[in-house]
Design a protein around this motif. Structure first.
Motif, PDB file in Angstrom:
ATOM      1  N   ILE A  18       4.581 -10.308  16.966  1.00 36.44           N
ATOM      2  CA  ILE A  18       4.376 -10.551  18.401  1.00 36.44           C
ATOM      3  C   ILE A  18       5.710 -10.829  19.080  1.00 36.44           C
ATOM      4  CG2 ILE A  18       3.374 -12.175  20.075  1.00 36.44           C
ATOM      5  CD1 ILE A  18       0.940 -12.378  18.139  1.00 36.44           C
ATOM      6  N   ASP A  19       6.583 -11.585  18.415  1.00 29.00           N
ATOM      7  CA  ASP A  19       7.904 -11.888  18.972  1.00 29.00           C
ATOM      8  C   ASP A  19       8.789 -10.645  19.076  1.00 29.00           C
ATOM      9  OD1 ASP A  19       7.230 -14.564  19.203  1.00 29.00           O
ATOM     10  OD2 ASP A  19       8.219 -15.146  17.323  1.00 29.00           O
ATOM     11  N   GLU A  20       8.516  -9.632  18.258  1.00 26.06           N
ATOM     12  CA  GLU A  20       9.343  -8.426  18.217  1.00 26.06           C
ATOM     13  C   GLU A  20       8.923  -7.343  19.214  1.00 26.06           C
ATOM     14  OE1 GLU A  20      12.101  -7.756  16.259  1.00 26.06           O
ATOM     15  OE2 GLU A  20      12.017  -9.858  15.644  1.00 26.06           O
ATOM     16  N   LYS A  24       1.019  -6.143   3.558  1.00 21.08           N
ATOM     17  CA  LYS A  24       1.925  -4.999   3.396  1.00 21.08           C
ATOM     18  C   LYS A  24       2.179  -4.334   4.748  1.00 21.08           C
ATOM     19  CE  LYS A  24       3.675  -1.288   1.163  1.00 21.08           C
ATOM     20  NZ  LYS A  24       5.077  -1.199   1.012  1.00 21.08           N
ATOM     21  N   MET A  25       1.130  -4.202   5.550  1.00 17.75           N
ATOM     22  CA  MET A  25       1.259  -3.582   6.855  1.00 17.75           C
ATOM     23  C   MET A  25       2.202  -4.395   7.747  1.00 17.75           C
ATOM     24  SD  MET A  25      -1.893  -2.218   9.206  1.00 17.75           S
ATOM     25  CE  MET A  25      -2.699  -1.449   7.823  1.00 17.75           C
ATOM     26  N   LEU A  46       7.503  -5.073  10.401  1.00 19.59           N
ATOM     27  CA  LEU A  46       8.705  -5.871  10.655  1.00 19.59           C
ATOM     28  C   LEU A  46       9.991  -5.149  10.279  1.00 19.59           C
ATOM     29  CD1 LEU A  46       7.362  -9.377   9.670  1.00 19.59           C
ATOM     30  CD2 LEU A  46       8.145  -8.654  11.945  1.00 19.59           C
ATOM     31  N   ILE A  47       9.909  -4.162   9.393  1.00 13.71           N
ATOM     32  CA  ILE A  47      11.097  -3.369   9.048  1.00 13.71           C
ATOM     33  C   ILE A  47      11.585  -2.614  10.275  1.00 13.71           C
ATOM     34  CG2 ILE A  47      11.899  -1.357   7.723  1.00 13.71           C
ATOM     35  CD1 ILE A  47      10.055  -2.371   5.431  1.00 13.71           C
ATOM     36  N   GLY A  64       6.061   2.199  12.766  1.00 14.80           N
ATOM     37  CA  GLY A  64       5.822   0.789  13.089  1.00 14.80           C
ATOM     38  C   GLY A  64       4.821   0.628  14.218  1.00 14.80           C
ATOM     39  N   ARG A  65       4.974   1.424  15.285  1.00 16.79           N
ATOM     40  CA  ARG A  65       4.037   1.359  16.414  1.00 16.79           C
ATOM     41  C   ARG A  65       2.632   1.772  15.986  1.00 16.79           C
ATOM     42  NH1 ARG A  65       8.313   4.041  19.115  1.00 16.79           N
ATOM     43  NH2 ARG A  65       7.012   5.892  19.224  1.00 16.79           N
ATOM     44  N   CYS A  66       2.565   2.763  15.102  1.00 18.54           N
ATOM     45  CA  CYS A  66       1.271   3.221  14.581  1.00 18.54           C
ATOM     46  C   CYS A  66       0.596   2.105  13.792  1.00 18.54           C
ATOM     47  CB  CYS A  66       1.499   4.446  13.707  1.00 18.54           C
ATOM     48  SG  CYS A  66       0.051   4.999  12.812  1.00 18.54           S
ATOM     49  N   LEU A  67       1.350   1.447  12.914  1.00 14.61           N
ATOM     50  CA  LEU A  67       0.778   0.369  12.108  1.00 14.61           C
ATOM     51  C   LEU A  67       0.347  -0.812  12.977  1.00 14.61           C
ATOM     52  CD1 LEU A  67       3.089   0.339   8.950  1.00 14.61           C
ATOM     53  CD2 LEU A  67       0.775   1.273   9.172  1.00 14.61           C
TER      54      LEU A  67
END
Length: 149
Positions: free
Chosen positions: A89-91, A44-45, A50-51, A58-61
């Motif tokens: 990792i690609d993002e 889920k994380m 990825l959203i 997102g950075r926190c997760l």
């Protein structure tokens, strides 16, 4: 779990919630689960990251993800987690973030390539059962059974 982290991570600059370390909160909540559901939480994380990997949430997760206590277990879930982490990792562009995620990915991959003790035991029992029956069947090999009429 996720609504709490999202509230902390997306807190306005004037909020006292900014004083809270979301990684510490996530570690506390994960420790309360005592190893249960960690794979599902990691999946889920990853999907949440990825959203929007560059959003504050997102950075926190991304910072919290490596703290998930994922262990060797369900191979399907582990492969999914590994694939999702590779996409993350690609993002991302930040070098230390990539390093942390790469380390987590390698940990997950080590669980995938090494069969769990339960699988090894099951394979050993299957082989022993086949030998006890006098059959020497290899996986993928067709076995013919002839019944006398």
């Amino acid at each position: 779990f996720f609504p709490t982290l999202e509230t902390i991570c997306d807190a306005p600059h004037t909020s006292p919630l900014l004083e809270i370390n979301p990684a510490n909160v996530a570690e506390l909540m994960l420790s309360l689960l005592r190893g249960r559901h960690h794979e599902q939480i990691a999946i889920k994380m990853c999907n949440e990251i990825l959203i929007s990997p560059t959003s504050p949430y997102g950075r926190c997760l991304i910072k919290v993800l490596p703290h998930c206590g994922v262990v060797a277990g369900d191979q399907t879930n582990l492969k999914l987690i590994h694939s999702l982490v590779e996409q993350i990792i690609d993002e991302v562009d930040h070098v230390s973030t990539k390093r942390s995620l790469t380390s987590f990915s390698l940990k997950i991959n080590s669980f995938i390539t090494r069969p769990s003790e339960e699988e090894e035991e099951r394979e050993g029992q299957d082989k022993e059962n086949m030998e006890n029956r006098g059959q020497h069947h290899r996986p993928g090999q067709t076995v013919s059974v002839h019944a006398g009429i």
